[in-house]
Design a protein around this motif. Structure first.
Motif, PDB file in Angstrom:
ATOM      1  N   GLY A 142      35.236  57.468  53.401  1.00  0.00           N
ATOM      2  CA  GLY A 142      35.527  56.050  53.419  1.00  0.00           C
ATOM      3  C   GLY A 142      35.744  55.460  52.040  1.00  0.00           C
ATOM      4  O   GLY A 142      35.658  54.249  51.865  1.00  0.00           O
ATOM      5  N   LEU A 143      36.030  56.292  51.055  1.00  0.00           N
ATOM      6  CA  LEU A 143      36.263  55.841  49.686  1.00  0.00           C
ATOM      7  C   LEU A 143      37.754  55.806  49.387  1.00  0.00           C
ATOM      8  O   LEU A 143      38.514  56.640  49.879  1.00  0.00           O
ATOM      9  CB  LEU A 143      35.605  56.775  48.671  1.00  0.00           C
ATOM     10  N   THR A 144      38.136  54.873  48.540  1.00  0.00           N
ATOM     11  CA  THR A 144      39.507  54.797  48.064  1.00  0.00           C
ATOM     12  C   THR A 144      39.526  55.262  46.617  1.00  0.00           C
ATOM     13  O   THR A 144      38.779  54.755  45.790  1.00  0.00           O
ATOM     14  CB  THR A 144      40.035  53.352  48.152  1.00  0.00           C
TER      15      THR A 144
ATOM     16  N   HIS B 255      28.980  66.809  49.363  1.00  0.00           N
ATOM     17  CA  HIS B 255      29.041  66.579  50.802  1.00  0.00           C
ATOM     18  C   HIS B 255      28.454  67.795  51.521  1.00  0.00           C
ATOM     19  O   HIS B 255      28.811  68.931  51.192  1.00  0.00           O
ATOM     20  CB  HIS B 255      30.510  66.385  51.212  1.00  0.00           C
ATOM     21  N   ARG B 256      27.542  67.550  52.467  1.00  0.00           N
ATOM     22  CA  ARG B 256      27.004  68.654  53.265  1.00  0.00           C
ATOM     23  C   ARG B 256      27.827  68.782  54.529  1.00  0.00           C
ATOM     24  O   ARG B 256      27.981  67.821  55.281  1.00  0.00           O
ATOM     25  CB  ARG B 256      25.539  68.424  53.605  1.00  0.00           C
TER      26      ARG B 256
ATOM     27  N   VAL C  32      25.857  63.098  52.491  1.00  0.00           N
ATOM     28  CA  VAL C  32      26.356  63.010  51.123  1.00  0.00           C
ATOM     29  C   VAL C  32      25.185  62.737  50.203  1.00  0.00           C
ATOM     30  O   VAL C  32      24.157  62.195  50.632  1.00  0.00           O
ATOM     31  CB  VAL C  32      27.441  61.919  50.944  1.00  0.00           C
ATOM     32  N   GLY C  33      25.327  63.120  48.950  1.00  0.00           N
ATOM     33  CA  GLY C  33      24.286  62.861  47.965  1.00  0.00           C
ATOM     34  C   GLY C  33      24.835  63.015  46.566  1.00  0.00           C
ATOM     35  O   GLY C  33      25.882  63.629  46.357  1.00  0.00           O
ATOM     36  N   TRP C  34      24.113  62.435  45.608  1.00  0.00           N
ATOM     37  CA  TRP C  34      24.467  62.518  44.188  1.00  0.00           C
ATOM     38  C   TRP C  34      23.522  63.504  43.516  1.00  0.00           C
ATOM     39  O   TRP C  34      22.311  63.398  43.671  1.00  0.00           O
ATOM     40  CB  TRP C  34      24.348  61.145  43.534  1.00  0.00           C
TER      41      TRP C  34
ATOM     42  N   ARG D  89      29.947  57.661  52.545  1.00  0.00           N
ATOM     43  CA  ARG D  89      29.192  58.047  53.735  1.00  0.00           C
ATOM     44  C   ARG D  89      29.924  59.184  54.433  1.00  0.00           C
ATOM     45  O   ARG D  89      31.153  59.269  54.354  1.00  0.00           O
ATOM     46  CB  ARG D  89      28.963  56.857  54.645  1.00  0.00           C
ATOM     47  N   ALA D  90      29.182  60.028  55.098  1.00  0.00           N
ATOM     48  CA  ALA D  90      29.749  61.200  55.772  1.00  0.00           C
ATOM     49  C   ALA D  90      30.327  60.773  57.118  1.00  0.00           C
ATOM     50  O   ALA D  90      29.633  60.781  58.133  1.00  0.00           O
ATOM     51  CB  ALA D  90      28.684  62.281  55.940  1.00  0.00           C
TER      52      ALA D  90
END
Length: 142
Positions: free
Chosen positions: A63-65, A25-26, A108-110, A101-102
């Protein structure tokens, strides 16, 4: 002795995409360490246990569970000074919900371990990345 904490507990997530990449995460420009990449997470609130704090932070930020039962302690890092954060990194192989998503800004990125080593990150996140990749020791100042 005063009731002043001598360290700040912070939790972070090492979420794998299953293809050798980790979610980063930036930080939004207006926050401390703005523009730098980090493992997503945040502060543990008073009365929270670290795993529950991480579940909350990831929902709020991305927004992730994630389930606390899916979290595995991976590493920790500290600056070695009173009042500084101690980051507890947890590994997780799955999440549910839409693509991350930020939600609070930033990006965000992988990234692979090699990619992460080239990102601008705060010092403690560099230490965590080395520990996660197996190229550094667990914890301690960098």
């Amino acid at each position: 002795m005063e009731d002043i904490p001598t360290w700040v507990p912070v939790v972070a997530l090492a979420l794998s995409d299953g293809a050798g990449r980790w979610l980063m995460h930036r930080r939004p420009a207006h926050k401390q360490h703005g523009g730098l990449w980090e493992f997503p997470g945040g502060k543990v609130e008073l009365g929270e246990i670290p795993r529950d704090a991480l579940v909350r932070e990831i929902q709020e930020e991305l927004g992730l569970t994630i389930a606390s039962d899916d979290l595995e302690p991976a590493a920790f890092a500290d600056a070695g000074i009173v009042g500084a954060p101690v980051i507890l990194l947890y590994r997780c192989a799955r999440s549910s919900g839409p693509e991350p998503r930020a939600l609070e800004g930033g990006a965000v990125g992988w990234f692979t371990h090699a990619d992460i080593s080239q990102l601008d990150t705060p010092p403690l996140d560099r230490e965590l990345a080395r520990a996660l990749s197996g190229t550094g020791h667990r914890g301690g100042p960098s």
